[in-house]
Each structure stands twice: as C-alpha cells, then as structure tokens.
Design a protein around this motif. Structure first.
Motif, PDB file in Angstrom:
ATOM      1  N   ARG A   1       0.814  -1.200   0.000  1.00  0.00           N
ATOM      2  CA  ARG A   1       0.000   0.000   0.000  1.00  0.00           C
ATOM      3  C   ARG A   1       0.853   1.257   0.000  1.00  0.00           C
ATOM      4  O   ARG A   1       0.541   2.243  -0.678  1.00  0.00           O
ATOM      5  CB  ARG A   1      -0.945  -0.012   1.203  1.00  0.00           C
ATOM      6  N   ALA A   2       1.952   1.253   0.759  1.00  0.00           N
ATOM      7  CA  ALA A   2       2.850   2.409   0.771  1.00  0.00           C
ATOM      8  C   ALA A   2       3.489   2.611  -0.606  1.00  0.00           C
ATOM      9  O   ALA A   2       3.663   3.752  -1.061  1.00  0.00           O
ATOM     10  CB  ALA A   2       3.920   2.227   1.835  1.00  0.00           C
ATOM     11  N   SER A   3       3.832   1.501  -1.279  1.00  0.00           N
ATOM     12  CA  SER A   3       4.392   1.621  -2.626  1.00  0.00           C
ATOM     13  C   SER A   3       3.393   2.258  -3.583  1.00  0.00           C
ATOM     14  O   SER A   3       3.765   3.076  -4.438  1.00  0.00           O
ATOM     15  CB  SER A   3       4.810   0.238  -3.141  1.00  0.00           C
ATOM     16  N   GLY A   4       2.114   1.881  -3.456  1.00  0.00           N
ATOM     17  CA  GLY A   4       1.093   2.489  -4.298  1.00  0.00           C
ATOM     18  C   GLY A   4       0.968   3.979  -4.071  1.00  0.00           C
ATOM     19  O   GLY A   4       0.853   4.762  -5.032  1.00  0.00           O
ATOM     20  N   TYR A   5       1.006   4.394  -2.805  1.00  0.00           N
ATOM     21  CA  TYR A   5       0.915   5.829  -2.503  1.00  0.00           C
ATOM     22  C   TYR A   5       2.127   6.588  -3.070  1.00  0.00           C
ATOM     23  O   TYR A   5       1.987   7.662  -3.669  1.00  0.00           O
ATOM     24  CB  TYR A   5       0.831   6.047  -0.991  1.00  0.00           C
ATOM     25  N   ILE A   6       3.328   6.032  -2.881  1.00  0.00           N
ATOM     26  CA  ILE A   6       4.539   6.735  -3.309  1.00  0.00           C
ATOM     27  C   ILE A   6       4.615   6.821  -4.830  1.00  0.00           C
ATOM     28  O   ILE A   6       4.913   7.883  -5.398  1.00  0.00           O
ATOM     29  CB  ILE A   6       5.785   6.024  -2.734  1.00  0.00           C
TER      30      ILE A   6
ATOM     31  N   THR B   1       2.197   6.726  -6.935  1.00  0.00           N
ATOM     32  CA  THR B   1       1.161   7.622  -7.459  1.00  0.00           C
ATOM     33  C   THR B   1       1.501   9.085  -7.220  1.00  0.00           C
ATOM     34  O   THR B   1       1.260   9.937  -8.078  1.00  0.00           O
ATOM     35  CB  THR B   1      -0.187   7.286  -6.817  1.00  0.00           C
ATOM     36  N   ALA B   2       2.082   9.386  -6.070  1.00  0.00           N
ATOM     37  CA  ALA B   2       2.378  10.785  -5.742  1.00  0.00           C
ATOM     38  C   ALA B   2       3.677  11.278  -6.368  1.00  0.00           C
ATOM     39  O   ALA B   2       3.876  12.499  -6.496  1.00  0.00           O
ATOM     40  CB  ALA B   2       2.452  10.955  -4.224  1.00  0.00           C
ATOM     41  N   LEU B   3       4.558  10.367  -6.776  1.00  0.00           N
ATOM     42  CA  LEU B   3       5.865  10.784  -7.277  1.00  0.00           C
ATOM     43  C   LEU B   3       5.783  11.654  -8.529  1.00  0.00           C
ATOM     44  O   LEU B   3       6.481  12.689  -8.607  1.00  0.00           O
ATOM     45  CB  LEU B   3       6.722   9.538  -7.538  1.00  0.00           C
ATOM     46  N   PRO B   4       4.975  11.334  -9.549  1.00  0.00           N
ATOM     47  CA  PRO B   4       4.915  12.232 -10.726  1.00  0.00           C
ATOM     48  C   PRO B   4       4.420  13.633 -10.399  1.00  0.00           C
ATOM     49  O   PRO B   4       4.928  14.624 -10.944  1.00  0.00           O
ATOM     50  CB  PRO B   4       3.946  11.500 -11.668  1.00  0.00           C
ATOM     51  N   PHE B   5       3.430  13.736  -9.498  1.00  0.00           N
ATOM     52  CA  PHE B   5       2.931  15.065  -9.131  1.00  0.00           C
ATOM     53  C   PHE B   5       4.005  15.860  -8.388  1.00  0.00           C
ATOM     54  O   PHE B   5       4.175  17.061  -8.620  1.00  0.00           O
ATOM     55  CB  PHE B   5       1.678  14.925  -8.273  1.00  0.00           C
ATOM     56  N   ALA B   6       4.722  15.194  -7.476  1.00  0.00           N
ATOM     57  CA  ALA B   6       5.785  15.881  -6.752  1.00  0.00           C
ATOM     58  C   ALA B   6       6.901  16.321  -7.694  1.00  0.00           C
ATOM     59  O   ALA B   6       7.427  17.439  -7.585  1.00  0.00           O
ATOM     60  CB  ALA B   6       6.338  14.960  -5.664  1.00  0.00           C
ATOM     61  N   LEU B   7       7.260  15.455  -8.645  1.00  0.00           N
ATOM     62  CA  LEU B   7       8.307  15.811  -9.597  1.00  0.00           C
ATOM     63  C   LEU B   7       7.882  16.971 -10.494  1.00  0.00           C
ATOM     64  O   LEU B   7       8.685  17.875 -10.788  1.00  0.00           O
ATOM     65  CB  LEU B   7       8.650  14.583 -10.448  1.00  0.00           C
ATOM     66  N   ALA B   8       6.591  16.969 -10.913  1.00  0.00           N
ATOM     67  CA  ALA B   8       6.100  18.078 -11.726  1.00  0.00           C
ATOM     68  C   ALA B   8       6.117  19.385 -10.947  1.00  0.00           C
ATOM     69  O   ALA B   8       6.475  20.441 -11.487  1.00  0.00           O
ATOM     70  CB  ALA B   8       4.684  17.772 -12.221  1.00  0.00           C
ATOM     71  N   GLY B   9       5.757  19.335  -9.662  1.00  0.00           N
ATOM     72  CA  GLY B   9       5.801  20.541  -8.847  1.00  0.00           C
ATOM     73  C   GLY B   9       7.219  21.065  -8.667  1.00  0.00           C
ATOM     74  O   GLY B   9       7.467  22.276  -8.726  1.00  0.00           O
TER      75      GLY B   9
ATOM     76  N   PRO C   1      -1.105  20.727 -27.591  1.00  0.00           N
ATOM     77  CA  PRO C   1      -2.128  19.666 -27.519  1.00  0.00           C
ATOM     78  C   PRO C   1      -1.531  18.290 -27.279  1.00  0.00           C
ATOM     79  O   PRO C   1      -2.109  17.461 -26.566  1.00  0.00           O
ATOM     80  CB  PRO C   1      -2.818  19.754 -28.888  1.00  0.00           C
ATOM     81  N   LEU C   2      -0.355  18.023 -27.875  1.00  0.00           N
ATOM     82  CA  LEU C   2       0.282  16.735 -27.654  1.00  0.00           C
ATOM     83  C   LEU C   2       0.685  16.554 -26.186  1.00  0.00           C
ATOM     84  O   LEU C   2       0.611  15.446 -25.643  1.00  0.00           O
ATOM     85  CB  LEU C   2       1.518  16.609 -28.553  1.00  0.00           C
ATOM     86  N   GLY C   3       1.092  17.664 -25.559  1.00  0.00           N
ATOM     87  CA  GLY C   3       1.436  17.592 -24.134  1.00  0.00           C
ATOM     88  C   GLY C   3       0.231  17.230 -23.281  1.00  0.00           C
ATOM     89  O   GLY C   3       0.330  16.407 -22.354  1.00  0.00           O
ATOM     90  N   TRP C   4      -0.919  17.836 -23.574  1.00  0.00           N
ATOM     91  CA  TRP C   4      -2.131  17.503 -22.826  1.00  0.00           C
ATOM     92  C   TRP C   4      -2.547  16.053 -23.074  1.00  0.00           C
ATOM     93  O   TRP C   4      -3.074  15.385 -22.179  1.00  0.00           O
ATOM     94  CB  TRP C   4      -3.262  18.450 -23.215  1.00  0.00           C
ATOM     95  N   PHE C   5      -2.293  15.565 -24.300  1.00  0.00           N
ATOM     96  CA  PHE C   5      -2.609  14.155 -24.583  1.00  0.00           C
ATOM     97  C   PHE C   5      -1.783  13.232 -23.696  1.00  0.00           C
ATOM     98  O   PHE C   5      -2.305  12.269 -23.115  1.00  0.00           O
ATOM     99  CB  PHE C   5      -2.341  13.859 -26.065  1.00  0.00           C
ATOM    100  N   PHE C   6      -0.490  13.509 -23.572  1.00  0.00           N
ATOM    101  CA  PHE C   6       0.361  12.667 -22.735  1.00  0.00           C
ATOM    102  C   PHE C   6       0.011  12.813 -21.250  1.00  0.00           C
ATOM    103  O   PHE C   6       0.138  11.851 -20.480  1.00  0.00           O
ATOM    104  CB  PHE C   6       1.836  12.999 -22.973  1.00  0.00           C
ATOM    105  N   ILE C   7      -0.401  14.007 -20.848  1.00  0.00           N
ATOM    106  CA  ILE C   7      -0.810  14.189 -19.447  1.00  0.00           C
ATOM    107  C   ILE C   7      -2.037  13.341 -19.141  1.00  0.00           C
ATOM    108  O   ILE C   7      -2.088  12.629 -18.120  1.00  0.00           O
ATOM    109  CB  ILE C   7      -1.078  15.682 -19.170  1.00  0.00           C
ATOM    110  N   ILE C   8      -3.038  13.407 -20.008  1.00  0.00           N
ATOM    111  CA  ILE C   8      -4.254  12.616 -19.790  1.00  0.00           C
ATOM    112  C   ILE C   8      -3.946  11.126 -19.837  1.00  0.00           C
ATOM    113  O   ILE C   8      -4.438  10.340 -19.013  1.00  0.00           O
ATOM    114  CB  ILE C   8      -5.319  12.999 -20.835  1.00  0.00           C
TER     115      ILE C   8
ATOM    116  N   MET D   1      -3.158   5.875 -16.954  1.00  0.00           N
ATOM    117  CA  MET D   1      -2.308   4.742 -16.618  1.00  0.00           C
ATOM    118  C   MET D   1      -1.969   4.702 -15.134  1.00  0.00           C
ATOM    119  O   MET D   1      -1.927   3.626 -14.516  1.00  0.00           O
ATOM    120  CB  MET D   1      -1.029   4.803 -17.462  1.00  0.00           C
ATOM    121  N   MET D   2      -1.759   5.869 -14.527  1.00  0.00           N
ATOM    122  CA  MET D   2      -1.498   5.910 -13.090  1.00  0.00           C
ATOM    123  C   MET D   2      -2.716   5.450 -12.303  1.00  0.00           C
ATOM    124  O   MET D   2      -2.587   4.728 -11.300  1.00  0.00           O
ATOM    125  CB  MET D   2      -1.105   7.331 -12.679  1.00  0.00           C
ATOM    126  N   SER D   3      -3.890   5.843 -12.734  1.00  0.00           N
ATOM    127  CA  SER D   3      -5.109   5.412 -12.047  1.00  0.00           C
ATOM    128  C   SER D   3      -5.285   3.898 -12.140  1.00  0.00           C
ATOM    129  O   SER D   3      -5.651   3.242 -11.156  1.00  0.00           O
ATOM    130  CB  SER D   3      -6.329   6.120 -12.646  1.00  0.00           C
TER     131      SER D   3
END
Length: 313
Positions: free
Chosen positions: A253-258, A260-268, A285-292, A297-299
C-alpha cells in the motif's frame, strides 16, 4: 469582464460562508425531526434568522427531489450536521472560491472554469472521507458493543432497554447510532425497523450479522445472549486477522501511494526549479494528450495495487 468574474466569485464565496453560518449545531439529526414541528412565524429579528428562514425555504423546495434523500443519507452516514440545502450551498461556494483563486493566480479564464468545475467533487470527497473514518470507528467498537448488549440481556433487561443502555454508556459514534435508534422506537417505530435503519446507515457485514441474529431470535426464540457472545467473539477475531493482514500488506500500500504521488511531486519541483522545461507540456495539444494518458495509466496502476493489497477476511 473582470468585474463580472469578480462579482461571480464574490457571490460564490458568500454562498460558501452562508452555508457554513446556516449550518448551526443541532441536537437532532437534520431533516429527521424538523418536519414534524409546526411552523412558528415569529418574524426575523436579525440577519442570522433571515438567513435561516431562507435556508429552510430552500430545503423545503429541495425536499421533493429524489436526489435530496440520497444526499441526506450520505450526510447522515458521515455525521455531518448539514441539511441538503446547506450542503449544496457549500458546494457552490467551494466552486466559486476555487475559481477565484485560480483566476487570480494565472489570469486564465478557461483553466479557472475547469478548476471550478473540478471543485464540485471536493465536498463529496470530504463526505466520503468522513464516512470511511466513521465506519472504521464503528467497526472497531462493534465487538465491545455486542458484548455490552449481551451483558445487559443477561442482567434481565429487554432488548429495547439494552439498546437504551448502550446509547447512554457506549462511546461515540456507536452511542450516536443507538441514540437515534432509541429515539425512533420512542416515536413508534418497531425494534426490527430501527435495527434495519441502523444497518443501512452503518453498512457493516458484522453489524448485519448481529441484526439478522436478533431478528431471527425474535421469531423463533432462543438464548440471544449466548448468540451475541458468539458473534462478538467472531467479530473480534475478524478484526484481529484484518489487522495482521494490513500489517503484512503495508509495504504494498505504501508503494502504491509513493508511486502515485511521485509524478505530481516531480512536476511541482520542476515547475519551481525550471519552469521553461515543463511549461511547454501544458501549452501543446500533444502535451495535454500525454498528461491525460499518464493520469489514466497511473489510475489503473493504483487501482491494481489496491486490488492486490485488499484481502477479504
């Protein structure tokens, strides 16, 4: 345009704080007992009474809608002393406040609209969080509560008297549920119906087992205290095994949290350290495609990790 946007955001914030002010504490559950009281027209004497009268009228207007009863049930399960009208005003105020904050930060109308629309789900997430927290506390107290109920029956109390004893002596939130059940029985509702209402609010398999045993006993008879002792032992063992399983699956469960949160922390971090490096991702537009695509995939990955770590007891 700025004047219109500012006025809309100000109205949203006023609705938000108006909902909070009108959500005054009540001794009884909202939307449960107020409808039986006759209306008293004493005339508003201060702004708070005017606001309360407006909220009452809004709540009566919503009472005929099918979604209102569902929202009221969700608020009752979360133990939030809010009527449905007050909750909807809090939602509207939250959307307006988030819209204003985002617009003041980046001056982008479209992004602010999207942020305000997504803020619609924030109060719902908080309600779900309160429900999970309350259900967890109820399940933790269930074994001791059933044992207390069995001891009261052994002492010679009737089942209704035993429920009243738990309502007085059990800790919250279990005492709140039994207090509501006792109040319903005092209004003329049968014991079986009061237990069914509690079962719908608590939504626990262990409590459903107890309710089923009590209802069967009221039909066929038998030693209810002995049955409740067996159920209490079963529930305690299930809680113990569930705790051991959570300990063994804590790493997953801790691995799942880390993860999942790692890309958001790196983006910040990149936004603060090197804005020119990550800003083009939000402009093309291509950037938004990759973000979505990455969010999807993360979900999926997080859902799979939760599915693997969730072991039924």
């Amino acid at each position: 345009m700025n004047l219109i946007l500012g006025a809309a955001a100000a109205i949203g914030i006023l609705l938000f704080f108006g909902g909070l002010v009108a959500s005054r504490p009540r001794e009884l559950e909202p939307d449960a007992m107020d409808e039986y009281a006759p209306p008293v027209d004493t005339g508003p004497s201060n702004p708070r009474e005017v606001l309360t009268g407006a909220m009452d009228a809004f709540n009566r207007a919503l009472s005929s809608r099918p979604r209102t009863s569902k929202a009221a049930d969700q608020l009752a399960k979360a133990d939030l002393k809010l009527r449905v009208s007050e909750y909807f005003l809090v939602v509207a105020g939250t959307m307006g406040a988030v819209f204003l904050v985002i617009y003041l930060i980046n001056q982008n109308f479209i992004v602010a609209i999207l942020g305000g629309a997504l803020a619609y789900f924030l109060p719902g997430f908080y309600v779900k969080y309160r429900q999970r927290k309350r259900f967890k506390a109820l399940n933790a107290q269930l074994g001791d509560t059933i044992l207390l109920l069995s001891n009261a029956l052994k002492a010679g109390y009737s089942f209704a008297q035993a429920m009243a004893t738990i309502a007085r002596s059990a800790p919250a939130p279990m005492s709140d549920e039994f207090t509501r059940a006792v109040r319903e029985m005092n209004l003329g509702i049968t014991v079986d119906d009061a237990l069914d209402h509690m079962n719908q609010r608590i939504e626990s398999e262990d409590f459903d087992l107890m309710v089923t045993a009590v209802q069967i006993h009221r039909v066929v008879g038998g030693n209810l205290a002995e049955i409740l002792d067996t159920i209490a032992f079963t529930i305690r063992e299930r809680i113990r095994i569930h705790g051991e399983i959570r300990t063994l699956t804590a790493q997953a469960r801790a691995s799942g949290y880390i993860i999942t949160a790692l890309p958001f922390a790196l983006a910040g971090i990149l936004t603060v350290v090197s804005p020119s490096y990550i800003t083009p991702l939000f402009k093309e537009p291509l950037g938004w495609f990759f973000i979505i695509l990455s969010l999807i995939m993360m979900s999926i990955g997080y859902a799979l990790i939760r599915r693997i770590a969730a072991i039924e007891v």
